[in-house]
Write a protein that holds these residues in place. Structure first.
Motif, PDB file in Angstrom:
ATOM      1  N   UNK A 128       1.006  -0.846   0.261  1.00  0.00           N
ATOM      2  CA  UNK A 128       0.124  -0.142   0.236  1.00  0.00           C
ATOM      3  C   UNK A 128       0.648   0.955   0.408  1.00  0.00           C
ATOM      4  N   UNK A 129       2.149   0.831   0.349  1.00  0.00           N
ATOM      5  CA  UNK A 129       2.687   1.706   0.400  1.00  0.00           C
ATOM      6  C   UNK A 129       3.801   1.983  -0.870  1.00  0.00           C
ATOM      7  N   UNK A 130       4.373   3.213  -1.078  1.00  0.00           N
ATOM      8  CA  UNK A 130       5.379   3.165  -2.515  1.00  0.00           C
ATOM      9  C   UNK A 130       6.862   3.879  -2.427  1.00  0.00           C
ATOM     10  N   UNK A 131       8.048   4.261  -2.634  1.00  0.00           N
ATOM     11  CA  UNK A 131       8.158   5.030  -2.812  1.00  0.00           C
ATOM     12  C   UNK A 131       8.648   4.933  -4.778  1.00  0.00           C
ATOM     13  N   UNK A 132       8.454   6.193  -5.202  1.00  0.00           N
ATOM     14  CA  UNK A 132       8.796   6.354  -6.592  1.00  0.00           C
ATOM     15  C   UNK A 132      10.521   7.208  -6.591  1.00  0.00           C
ATOM     16  N   UNK A 133      11.376   5.984  -6.422  1.00  0.00           N
ATOM     17  CA  UNK A 133      13.169   6.171  -6.959  1.00  0.00           C
ATOM     18  C   UNK A 133      12.946   6.002  -8.597  1.00  0.00           C
ATOM     19  N   UNK A 134      11.982   6.272  -9.498  1.00  0.00           N
ATOM     20  CA  UNK A 134      12.860   5.656 -11.302  1.00  0.00           C
ATOM     21  C   UNK A 134      13.363   6.772 -11.482  1.00  0.00           C
TER      22      UNK A 134
END
Length: 392
Positions: free
Chosen positions: A297-303
């Protein structure tokens, strides 16, 4: 004064006419100049070039995106857009991202992206007690982060004075200091994933030629420069006197800086993550809505630069940078800037990078195809320098 008196004969003659030689105070000898030193030479030639890499630095005028966004039922913490400072600020920026992610209260967290920001975010999440899965289309050695120069450059193309918020300088300082302190824990590890190496600048008193009137001009950005905020941890450069200049130039400066041996360092980070039970799964996301299929449910977007397409973030401006790689020489553990070409000895190869027009080099250039002619030209400048040093 004749030659005999200059060599001391006059004093001897005067002493012989007296019953007692006068006492002469000893004159201290001037200190001897420090001996010159030499450096191991880079074998700079095109036939030692084993690859050419191109990286697109993800620059945002306001600085990296680090806000929190709701996407359907998911909480997304953004951690991308660090310009040329991704590796340098990774631990500090990821610390802030992890604090926001853990504040949601979930203990299973996803990280999207497997570069500098993705790996450090994942490790810090584990240290905070989370169970972490990295989702990425590319493994660390394939990510754009793997093509970076590998130097401590925490304010390289990080933001513009005209666009950064009033509190960003203090936030940047917090990120830089946190990162620097964690990098200290990697010093002395087998393989030297992180190490301090000497850096030089060598130049002559030549006036740079002005561009031809017909040459295209790119408006300069007012990039921020925050080095003075961390002057206490940034080693200072000193100008070397002529007798201590190892280069065939009129001037040289020397300092020291952190070097990231990225191949070994990324492997170490990946090992640390997997050892603590982390998982890396292949995923190719085309839009934010694709994140709905993740169980977390929790995402870190490090793209990184990939966020421009994934998030349709047009605030990301690419800055293209190309590196010509020469075969490693273990004895070459320093860097030098000469005629605007940067040469850095790393464990995984010798970086040769043309600085071009400075901070604006590569502005808004999305071409990721290697330019061999440009690479050979940069290696030619390195060959000129080290050829002069060897007397050839």
């Amino acid at each position: 004064m004749d030659r005999r008196y200059f060599l001391g004969g006059g004093i001897i003659g005067l002493a012989g006419c007296a019953h007692r030689a006068p006492t002469v105070a000893a004159v201290p000898k001037p200190p001897s100049p420090a001996p010159a030193f030499t450096l191991p030479l880079v074998r700079a030639s095109v036939d030692r070039m084993f690859r050419i890499t191109v990286c697109l630095r993800p620059f945002r005028a306001a600085g990296p995106r680090m806000d929190v966004e709701r996407v359907g039922e998911k909480t997304v913490v953004h951690n991308y857009g660090h310009g040329g400072s991704g590796w340098s600020l990774s631990w500090g920026s990821s610390t802030l991202a992890v604090e926001k992610a853990m504040a949601v209260g979930e203990r299973e967290v996803a990280v999207v992206g497997c570069g500098a920001l993705g790996l450090t975010s994942a490790i810090l999440l584990q240290q905070a007690g989370a169970k972490v899965t990295i989702y990425a289309k590319e493994r660390p050695h394939e990510a754009r982060s793997s093509r970076a120069t590998g130097s401590w450059t925490p304010d390289s193309r990080i933001a513009l004075n005209s666009a950064a918020s009033a509190d960003f300088p203090a936030l940047w300082e917090r990120m830089a200091r946190k990162s620097f302190s964690i990098y200290g824990s990697y010093l002395g590890m087998p393989g030297n994933p992180i190490e301090f190496t000497d850096r030089y600048a060598a130049w002559d008193d030549e006036v740079a030629p002005t561009p031809a009137p017909s040459a295209p001009r790119t408006p300069d950005f007012d990039f921020v420069h925050y080095g003075r905020r961390i002057a206490d941890i940034n080693p200072r450069f000193e100008e070397l006197p002529p007798g201590r200049n190892p280069f065939p130039t009129q001037h040289a400066r020397r300092g020291s800086s952190l070097t990231f041996n990225i191949a070994g360092y990324a492997r170490q980070l990946t090992h640390d993550f997997l050892t603590e039970g982390g998982r890396i799964e292949y995923a190719d996301f085309q839009s934010p809505g694709d994140l709905s299929r993740l169980p977390q449910k929790v995402i870190i977007n490090a793209t990184g630069y990939g966020a421009r397409a994934l998030w349709k973030d047009e605030s990301i401006i690419p800055f293209r940078g190309q590196i010509a790689w020469l075969m490693p020489q273990p004895e070459v553990n320093y860097g030098v800037m000469y005629r605007n070409v940067y040469i850095l000895g790393r464990r995984d190869g010798i970086v040769v990078q043309d600085g071009g027009i400075g901070e604006m080099e590569g502005h808004n250039d999305t071409n990721e195809q290697p330019d061999r002619a440009a690479a050979e030209k940069a290696v030619g400048v390195a060959a000129e320098l080290f050829g002069k040093m060897s007397g050839t």
